[in-house]
Motif scaffolding. Structure first.
Motif, PDB file in Angstrom:
ATOM      1  N   ASP A 148      50.413  45.573  31.878  1.00  0.00           N
ATOM      2  CA  ASP A 148      50.936  45.222  33.193  1.00  0.00           C
ATOM      3  C   ASP A 148      50.789  46.389  34.172  1.00  0.00           C
ATOM      4  O   ASP A 148      50.337  46.212  35.305  1.00  0.00           O
ATOM      5  N   CYS A 151      47.043  47.034  35.137  1.00  0.00           N
ATOM      6  CA  CYS A 151      46.508  46.028  36.049  1.00  0.00           C
ATOM      7  C   CYS A 151      47.018  46.265  37.473  1.00  0.00           C
ATOM      8  O   CYS A 151      46.260  46.170  38.441  1.00  0.00           O
ATOM      9  N   ILE A 152      48.301  46.601  37.606  1.00  0.00           N
ATOM     10  CA  ILE A 152      48.856  46.925  38.923  1.00  0.00           C
ATOM     11  C   ILE A 152      48.134  48.132  39.514  1.00  0.00           C
ATOM     12  O   ILE A 152      47.767  48.140  40.691  1.00  0.00           O
ATOM     13  N   LEU A 193      47.215  39.742  38.649  1.00  0.00           N
ATOM     14  CA  LEU A 193      48.133  40.688  38.018  1.00  0.00           C
ATOM     15  C   LEU A 193      48.557  40.138  36.658  1.00  0.00           C
ATOM     16  O   LEU A 193      48.631  38.924  36.479  1.00  0.00           O
ATOM     17  N   THR A 225      47.597  36.239  33.125  1.00  0.00           N
ATOM     18  CA  THR A 225      47.061  36.841  34.337  1.00  0.00           C
ATOM     19  C   THR A 225      46.886  35.755  35.384  1.00  0.00           C
ATOM     20  O   THR A 225      46.216  34.756  35.133  1.00  0.00           O
ATOM     21  N   SER A 263      52.943  41.390  44.032  1.00  0.00           N
ATOM     22  CA  SER A 263      51.956  41.362  45.108  1.00  0.00           C
ATOM     23  C   SER A 263      52.586  41.801  46.428  1.00  0.00           C
ATOM     24  O   SER A 263      51.993  42.567  47.196  1.00  0.00           O
TER      25      SER A 263
END
Length: 292
Positions: A148, A151-152, A193, A225, A263
């Motif tokens: 997590d 990916c951020i 994300l 995702t 987001s």
């Protein structure tokens, strides 16, 4: 081969018993993330993410190369992960662990294969010159939730990055410096994300953003995702225990809310960084030179 210190039997039973009593050791609800921090570097394309005690830094770099023979109109985008030995005793340079292989595979599917980045916009001269974009993901501290956080970090760095502008004259391309022309943001088609669910008790208990201790006692994990519009990019499951369809749908609903929140958070941090740069950045310096 070095490896992570294994959790004791007493600790394992204590965590499992606490979960059966609807309690997490850090006091969070089952569907709550740890505190999330996001900062950007002085140069474009550097994102530093802290998720609890887990820390990941992503850096975007670019160079001009020839395109792949089968993709003459597309630029090249590559994601490279690097696990620092100081993040965990299990990590060793040059010897990837299962966690590193899974992370690289998930990021590849989540970001590159979902076409989050418009690679056609990276083309300079079709068949001759394109931008080669590289995202380096550095794991600095490991306390669970690597997928997590990574990916951020990558998506925030891509949105923060600015590529140099180019002037094309026939088959000649001139890359302009920052002082010659304002760099250009990347064309991001959507922002996928990852949300990782750890499950226990044969799929009866699901946790969002498990820390390292919780990860060590889980039966398996589900990585979902998606983007803030609810479009699912991938669902990956690791572990032996089965998961019924209704639980998976519930995880999707929770993931959508978390992705929307993340987001929004990323966008707020990007806007704050843009204001900071405008206050005393290159444009202010150039306007001051013009005034003189």
């Amino acid at each position: 081969m070095p490896r992570e210190a294994e959790i004791s039997v007493n600790e394992r039973e204590f965590i499992q018993q606490a979960l059966r009593e609807n309690t997490r050791l850090d006091g969070r609800a089952f569907d709550t993330f740890r505190p999330l921090e996001l900062t950007f570097g002085d140069e474009y394309g550097v994102a530093d993410v802290k998720l609890g005690k887990t820390r990941v830094i992503a850096r975007i770099s670019v160079e001009v190369t020839a395109p792949l023979p089968e993709r003459k109109f597309d630029g090249v985008f590559q994601i490279v992960t690097e696990f620092s030995p100081m993040a965990s005793p299990a990590f060793e340079v040059g010897r990837p662990t299962d966690a590193e292989v899974i992370l690289a595979r998930i990021l590849e599917k989540a970001i590159r294969r979902s076409n989050a980045l418009d690679t056609e916009s990276l083309c300079i001269i079709a068949g001759l010159k394109v931008f080669h974009l590289r995202a380096d993901v550095h794991i600095i501290d490991h306390d669970g939730g690597l997928i997590d956080a990574s990916c951020i970090a990558v998506m925030a760095a891509l949105q923060h990055f600015r590529r140099p502008d180019v002037i094309v004259e026939g088959e000649k391309a001139t890359v302009l410096s920052v002082r010659e022309r304002e760099p250009i943001p990347l064309s991001i088609l959507h922002t996928p994300l990852c949300v990782t669910f750890s499950y226990y008790e044969e799929g009866e208990i699901f946790l969002v953003d498990a820390n390292l201790a919780e990860e060590q006692v889980r039966q398996g994990e589900i990585i979902i995702t998606m983007n803030r519009h609810g479009e699912v990019c991938q669902i990956a499951k690791y572990g032996g225990a089965t998961v019924d369809a209704l639980s998976l749908l519930n995880c999707n609903n929770v993931a959508l809310e978390k992705v929307k929140d993340m987001s929004k958070f990323i966008q707020e941090r990007l806007e704050a960084d843009a204001k900071r740069r405008d206050a005393g950045g290159l444009m202010a310096e150039l306007s001051a030179e013009n005034d003189r």
